[in-house]
Scaffold this active site. Structure first.
Site, short mmCIF file in Angstrom:
data_model
loop_
_atom_site.label_atom_id
_atom_site.label_comp_id
_atom_site.label_asym_id
_atom_site.label_seq_id
_atom_site.Cartn_x
_atom_site.Cartn_y
_atom_site.Cartn_z
N ARG A 1 0.84 -1.22 0.00
CA ARG A 1 0.00 0.00 0.00
C ARG A 1 0.88 1.27 0.00
NH1 ARG A 1 -3.06 -3.61 -0.53
NH2 ARG A 1 -5.23 -3.73 0.14
N GLU B 1 -4.29 4.03 6.21
CA GLU B 1 -4.12 3.79 4.77
C GLU B 1 -4.71 4.94 3.98
OE1 GLU B 1 -6.44 1.73 1.72
OE2 GLU B 1 -5.46 -0.07 2.49
N SER C 1 -10.45 -0.21 3.55
CA SER C 1 -9.63 -0.35 4.76
C SER C 1 -9.13 1.02 5.20
CB SER C 1 -8.42 -1.24 4.48
OG SER C 1 -8.83 -2.52 4.07
N1 EPU Z 1 -10.73 -10.17 10.64
C1 EPU Z 1 -11.38 -10.19 11.85
N2 EPU Z 1 -12.31 -9.22 12.12
C2 EPU Z 1 -12.62 -8.25 11.25
C3 EPU Z 1 -11.95 -8.20 10.01
C4 EPU Z 1 -11.00 -9.18 9.72
O1 EPU Z 1 -11.15 -11.05 12.67
O2 EPU Z 1 -13.47 -7.42 11.58
C5 EPU Z 1 -9.76 -11.22 10.30
C6 EPU Z 1 -10.30 -12.14 9.22
O3 EPU Z 1 -11.07 -13.17 9.75
C7 EPU Z 1 -9.04 -12.65 8.58
C8 EPU Z 1 -8.10 -11.48 8.69
O4 EPU Z 1 -8.62 -10.64 9.72
O5 EPU Z 1 -8.50 -13.71 9.33
C9 EPU Z 1 -7.95 -10.70 7.39
O6 EPU Z 1 -9.21 -10.20 6.96
P1 EPU Z 1 -9.62 -10.03 5.41
O7 EPU Z 1 -9.32 -11.26 4.64
O8 EPU Z 1 -11.00 -9.49 5.37
O9 EPU Z 1 -8.63 -8.95 4.82
P2 EPU Z 1 -7.96 -7.65 5.48
O10 EPU Z 1 -6.57 -7.99 5.84
O11 EPU Z 1 -8.82 -7.08 6.53
C10 EPU Z 1 -6.92 -6.81 3.22
C11 EPU Z 1 -6.87 -5.52 2.45
C12 EPU Z 1 -8.17 -5.30 1.70
C13 EPU Z 1 -8.36 -6.46 0.74
C14 EPU Z 1 -8.37 -7.77 1.54
C15 EPU Z 1 -8.41 -9.00 0.65
C16 EPU Z 1 -5.39 -4.03 3.67
C17 EPU Z 1 -5.29 -2.82 4.55
N3 EPU Z 1 -6.64 -4.41 3.36
O12 EPU Z 1 -7.94 -6.67 4.19
O13 EPU Z 1 -8.04 -4.11 0.93
O14 EPU Z 1 -9.56 -6.34 0.01
O15 EPU Z 1 -7.16 -7.88 2.33
O16 EPU Z 1 -7.19 -9.14 0.00
O17 EPU Z 1 -4.38 -4.59 3.27
C18 EPU Z 1 -8.38 -1.76 1.00
O18 EPU Z 1 -7.17 -1.64 0.93
O19 EPU Z 1 -9.15 -0.75 1.04
C19 EPU Z 1 -8.96 -3.09 1.06
C20 EPU Z 1 -10.27 -3.31 1.22
#
Ligand code: EPU
Length: 337
Positions: free
Chosen positions: A163, A333, A237
């Site tokens: 990012r 972010e 995010s």
């Molecule tokens: N999780 C929780 N609680 C929550 C949210 C997430 O426990 O409320 C846990 C999930 O269960 C999972 C882990 O956290 O084990 C990761 O969650 P998720 O797969 O939803 O992805 P993320 O890491 O929260 C990142 C990117 C997203 C992207 C997704 C999928 C960043 C900051 N965010 O989110 O990007 O869509 O992975 O690849 O890297 C964005 O940048 O705006 C964005 C939406």
């Protein structure tokens, strides 16, 4: 060249639906318009807007807002395996992704439905479901406000990171991205290693997925978790997933065995900010119209009339509580203006 408009509400131009005003507002349709602009128009404070989907506006803009509206998609050249496609910075990201998919050009499908414009995509090296912009990037053209000239930047010049890029860390607003050229695959190689994609394809009984299948799966997953900015104001995010040293990771995982973590560069570990925030009790929180999304704690939302300041203050409280409970610093972010 379009005329400069005075005292314009930016409500339609930011996905958080914040009603701040711009003293001056100009829609930019071409690089020539930037080159011909009188120097004093670039006075501070000013703001460059793409799709407005990664910005938190906390105050009125006393100067000029440039909304980049440079259009056009051109196939520059191709060989037996790849095609070089240039898209104007003002093209809508998801529409561009769909354009590529309809021609069976692979590489962008995992990045389906990300809000925003083509020109904003390299600034923070957008990424989702195992793919980042840098994986399909060839080069971009940007206008340097200081030198009043257009320069071309290749993959290494852009210094893409998680990012992050040269353009995010450089002086704010110095470079205005005009167009981006992508290197797409005529013989698509699918990237389905991300758990949620594999599971969803299996559920649908798809054994030999096409890039359209992957795109539709990503769209389905995003819709099930992330609020639609057309309905609820948000900027995806709000924080980055924090990267921590081995040592901190080991002590945390001993205390919190369920904590999600992913290996990162140089032995460091990436933690899930959404999980950390949820553990601090914020998921579904709401005060006035500012809140934390009920299905994804990493997404802050504006239910209607929240101000940018209220959302910013909420983000500070969230970061402080994560720091206190886990000793982990969250970094925003979204860009705050
Ligand atoms: N999780 C929780 N609680 C929550 C949210 C997430 O426990 O409320 C846990 C999930 O269960 C999972 C882990 O956290 O084990 C990761 O969650 P998720 O797969 O939803 O992805 P993320 O890491 O929260 C990142 C990117 C997203 C992207 C997704 C999928 C960043 C900051 N965010 O989110 O990007 O869509 O992975 O690849 O890297 C964005 O940048 O705006 C964005 C939406």
């Amino acid at each position: 060249m379009m005329p400069v408009q005075k005292n314009i509400s930016l409500l339609p131009y930011n996905s958080f639906h914040l009603d701040v005003h711009a003293a001056e507002f100009l829609l930019v349709k071409s690089a020539e318009e930037l080159q011909n602009m009188p120097g004093q128009q670039f006075a501070e404070p000013m703001l460059i807007l793409g799709g407005g989907s990664n910005v938190l506006l906390t105050r009125n803009v006393e100067g000029l807002v440039l909304k980049i509206d440079i259009r056009g998609i051109d196939e520059l050249k191709e060989d037996s395996t790849h095609v070089y496609v240039r898209a104007g910075a003002g093209e809508n990201w998801h529409e561009f992704v769909q354009y590529a998919i309809s021609r069976n050009w692979g590489g962008l499908e995992n990045l389906s439905l990300i809000p925003g414009s083509v020109g904003a995509a390299p600034i923070q090296n957008i990424g989702a479901y195992g793919v980042e912009l840098k994986d399909v990037f060839y080069e971009l053209e940007a206008f340097d406000r200081k030198k009043k000239k257009v320069f071309t930047y290749g993959l290494n010049d852009c210094r893409f990171g998680y990012r992050d890029s040269f353009f995010k860390s450089a002086e704010k607003g110095r470079y205005i991205i005009l167009n981006v050229t992508f290197l797409l695959n005529k013989k698509p190689v699918l990237n389905t290693h991300y758990g949620a994609i594999r599971e969803e394809l299996k559920k649908k009984g798809v054994h030999a997925p096409t890039i359209r299948d992957v795109s539709e799966t990503v769209i389905h997953i995003r819709r099930s978790k992330l609020p639609d900015p057309a309905e609820i104001g948000n900027a995806g995010s709000f924080f980055k997933n924090p990267v921590v040293e081995q040592e901190l990771f080991l002590s945390l995982s001993a205390k919190f065995p369920d904590m999600p973590a992913y290996p990162h560069e140089d032995q460091s570990v990436k933690l899930a900010a959404g999980w950390l925030i949820e553990q601090c009790g914020w998921k579904g929180y709401r005060k006035g119209d500012a809140g934390v999304h009920k299905d994804q704690a990493l997404v802050l939302v504006n239910y209607g009339k929240a101000t940018g300041r209220e959302i910013f203050d909420l983000s500070e409280k969230i970061a402080a509580s994560v720091q206190k409970k886990f000793g982990v610093k969250l970094e925003r972010e979204v860009n705050v203006f």
